[in-house]
Design a protein around this motif. Structure first.
Motif, short mmCIF file in Angstrom:
data_model
loop_
_atom_site.label_atom_id
_atom_site.label_comp_id
_atom_site.label_asym_id
_atom_site.label_seq_id
_atom_site.Cartn_x
_atom_site.Cartn_y
_atom_site.Cartn_z
N THR A 6 -39.80 44.16 40.30
CA THR A 6 -39.45 43.23 41.37
C THR A 6 -38.60 42.08 40.84
O THR A 6 -38.56 41.80 39.65
CB THR A 6 -40.70 42.65 42.06
N SER A 7 -37.96 41.41 41.77
CA SER A 7 -37.23 40.19 41.45
C SER A 7 -38.15 38.97 41.49
O SER A 7 -38.03 38.07 40.67
CB SER A 7 -36.07 40.00 42.44
N ILE A 15 -43.17 45.87 49.79
CA ILE A 15 -43.45 45.90 48.35
C ILE A 15 -44.95 46.01 48.10
O ILE A 15 -45.39 46.72 47.19
CB ILE A 15 -42.84 44.67 47.65
N SER A 135 -39.49 42.60 34.80
CA SER A 135 -38.85 43.85 35.20
C SER A 135 -37.69 44.19 34.27
O SER A 135 -37.53 45.33 33.84
CB SER A 135 -38.33 43.75 36.64
N ALA A 202 -37.56 45.58 45.50
CA ALA A 202 -38.18 46.07 44.27
C ALA A 202 -37.65 47.48 43.99
O ALA A 202 -37.19 48.18 44.89
CB ALA A 202 -39.70 46.11 44.40
N GLN A 204 -38.90 51.02 42.44
CA GLN A 204 -40.07 51.82 42.07
C GLN A 204 -39.62 53.01 41.24
O GLN A 204 -38.66 53.70 41.62
CB GLN A 204 -40.78 52.28 43.33
#
Length: 223
Positions: A6-7, A15, A135, A202, A204
């Motif tokens: 994620t940011s 999310i 991330s 995000a 995945q």
């Protein structure tokens, strides 16, 4: 390992649903460890910022305050002074690792020094939920725009768990330099697949399959 990159944390229902699906259980039934280490390598980091992450008092980046069954703190800089047989079971027993932002290269360094990086391939059912630098550390390299703390190697290489780079916080109101145009220039330096994502997005990754989870906007460069 299952990745939710994620940011800005678990920012929206989409999310959060992705996180629950990856864990295979509700948050209220899941055990978590949070990793604040990356924040100490950033010039913008502070003891107060680390505390807000750990305590769940950071509303702009929801992670630890979501109502977990249990929450523990794993500080990577402490692990080299401990026997692995003591801390490895803590990691294996967790459903999810919640990894703070800060400086991606500093986090990368301590993941390697601590031995956590070597453990990751065996954590097949564990979810890694990263926030910003948490991330970016999973990528092959972060690009010169994001180099702050200088790694002993002198370059911008990270763990390379995934084969794409990440430019977080696109169009964030407090980061006027993080435009999509800036991300495009950054991606040209990366010279490989690279995602620019905003705080409502995000990425995945499960068994090498990449899915975008977004209530905002994002762009893939160099596909």
């Amino acid at each position: 390992m299952k990745l939710l990159l994620t940011s800005a944390g678990i920012k929206n229902p989409s999310i959060q649903r992705a996180l629950v699906d990856l864990m295979g259980k509700p948050i209220a039934e899941a055990t978590a460890l949070c990793i604040p280490t990356g924040s100490y390598g950033s010039p913008y980091g502070s003891p107060a910022g680390a505390w807000r992450f750990v305590s769940g008092q950071e509303p702009n980046c929801p992670m630890t305050g979501l109502g977990w069954k249990s929450m523990g703190l794993l500080e990577l800089t402490a692990l080299p002074s401990m026997a692995q047989e003591r801390w490895v079971p803590w990691v294996r027993e967790a459903d999810v690792l919640l990894v703070n932002g800060g400086d991606a290269l500093y986090l990368n360094h301590w993941m390697r020094e601590s031995g956590l990086a070597d453990l990751l391939p065996s954590l097949t059912e564990t979810v890694w939920a990263g926030l910003s630098a948490g991330s970016m550390v999973m990528t092959p390299r972060i690009g010169s725009d994001f180099v702050g703390w200088k790694a002993p190697s002198g370059d911008d290489r990270a763990l390379g768990i995934v084969d794409f780079a990440i430019f977080p916080h696109v169009d964030h109101p407090m980061l006027p330099e993080n435009t999509m145009a800036a991300a495009e220039k950054w991606a040209a330096e990366i010279a490989g697949p690279a995602y620019a994502i905003d705080d409502e997005t995000a990425i995945q990754v499960v068994d090498g399959v990449v899915d975008i989870v977004s209530e905002g906007h994002w762009k893939l460069f160099g596909a």
